[in-house]
Write a protein that holds these residues in place. Structure first.
Motif, mmCIF file in Angstrom:
data_model
loop_
_atom_site.group_PDB
_atom_site.id
_atom_site.type_symbol
_atom_site.label_atom_id
_atom_site.label_comp_id
_atom_site.label_asym_id
_atom_site.label_seq_id
_atom_site.Cartn_x
_atom_site.Cartn_y
_atom_site.Cartn_z
ATOM 1 N N ARG A 109 0.986 -1.094 -0.202
ATOM 2 C CA ARG A 109 0.398 0.122 0.018
ATOM 3 C C ARG A 109 0.896 0.921 0.598
ATOM 4 O O ARG A 109 0.848 2.251 -0.720
ATOM 5 C CB ARG A 109 -0.752 0.077 0.705
ATOM 6 N N ARG A 140 -7.547 -8.286 -5.826
ATOM 7 C CA ARG A 140 -8.462 -7.268 -4.238
ATOM 8 C C ARG A 140 -8.037 -6.155 -3.851
ATOM 9 O O ARG A 140 -8.413 -5.060 -3.942
ATOM 10 C CB ARG A 140 -8.782 -7.724 -3.892
ATOM 11 N N PHE A 141 -5.994 -6.416 -3.880
ATOM 12 C CA PHE A 141 -5.260 -5.361 -3.700
ATOM 13 C C PHE A 141 -5.852 -3.625 -4.177
ATOM 14 O O PHE A 141 -5.335 -2.983 -4.109
ATOM 15 C CB PHE A 141 -3.871 -5.457 -3.328
ATOM 16 N N GLU A 143 -7.916 -3.332 -6.433
ATOM 17 C CA GLU A 143 -9.510 -2.998 -6.128
ATOM 18 C C GLU A 143 -9.881 -2.143 -4.974
ATOM 19 O O GLU A 143 -10.522 -0.537 -5.041
ATOM 20 C CB GLU A 143 -10.912 -4.012 -6.869
ATOM 21 N N ARG A 144 -9.486 -2.229 -4.355
ATOM 22 C CA ARG A 144 -9.388 -1.569 -2.988
ATOM 23 C C ARG A 144 -8.926 -0.276 -2.885
ATOM 24 O O ARG A 144 -9.007 0.739 -1.817
ATOM 25 C CB ARG A 144 -8.514 -2.564 -2.078
#
Length: 174
Positions: A109, A140-141, A143-144
């Motif tokens: 992140r 998913r990473f 998309e978040r």
């Protein structure tokens, strides 16, 4: 976790290669041929990193994440979007790898946030990336983080096997 994000240096190439090869072996197990993963070489990858850095014209940015003890725990690389010989003015995240022991601790992140900020500051309207279609965790990473699949797909050939990739995109503030 306390992290410092900085630009990669030639002295980082061996550690980045270990992160990248370890990341491939961990993230892509079961998604690409095991024979390819087994054949990856940290030494050869480190030499490629050194060559890329030495030949860089400054358009490609390599970032590393350093933990509080000075150890490298992640690497990201971004630059102009690669669409054959056409330059679109968009940016591409070429790679983002985290040491397998550090996954889920905010390293990815932090690297992605820095890449997004730098691409936005450089005036790019969008940041694009390619991800293996079956890599649900990575999808998913992203998309978040505000990325969405934009419908583009391409096969990535690994040891004679076509592995599908999907393109993700995110608009950048600017």
């Amino acid at each position: 976790m306390s992290l410092r994000i900085r630009e990669m240096t030639l002295a980082d190439c061996d550690r980045v290669a270990r992160i990248r090869v370890g990341g491939w072996r961990s993230a892509y197990r079961g998604l690409i041929p095991q024979s390819y993963l087994d054949g990856l070489s940290v030494e050869a990858d480190a030499e490629r990193r050194r060559t890329h850095l030495a030949q860089s014209d400054g358009s490609v940015v390599n970032l590393v994440a350093e933990d509080a003890g000075g150890g490298l725990v992640g690497w990201a690389c971004h630059g102009p979007y690669r669409d054959g010989e056409v330059r679109t003015g968009e940016a591409e995240l070429y790679a983002l790898y985290v040491h397998p022991d550090q996954v889920g601790r905010g390293v990815g992140r932090a690297l992605l946030t820095e890449s997004v900020a730098r691409c936005s500051t450089a005036g790019h309207g969008r940041l694009l990336l390619w991800v293996l279609k079956e890599n649900d965790r990575a999808r998913r990473f992203y998309e978040r983080a505000g990325f969405r699949a934009d419908g583009a797909e391409e096969p990535f050939e690994v040891d004679g096997v076509a592995v599908p990739e999907v393109r993700y995109a995110r608009s950048l503030p600017g």
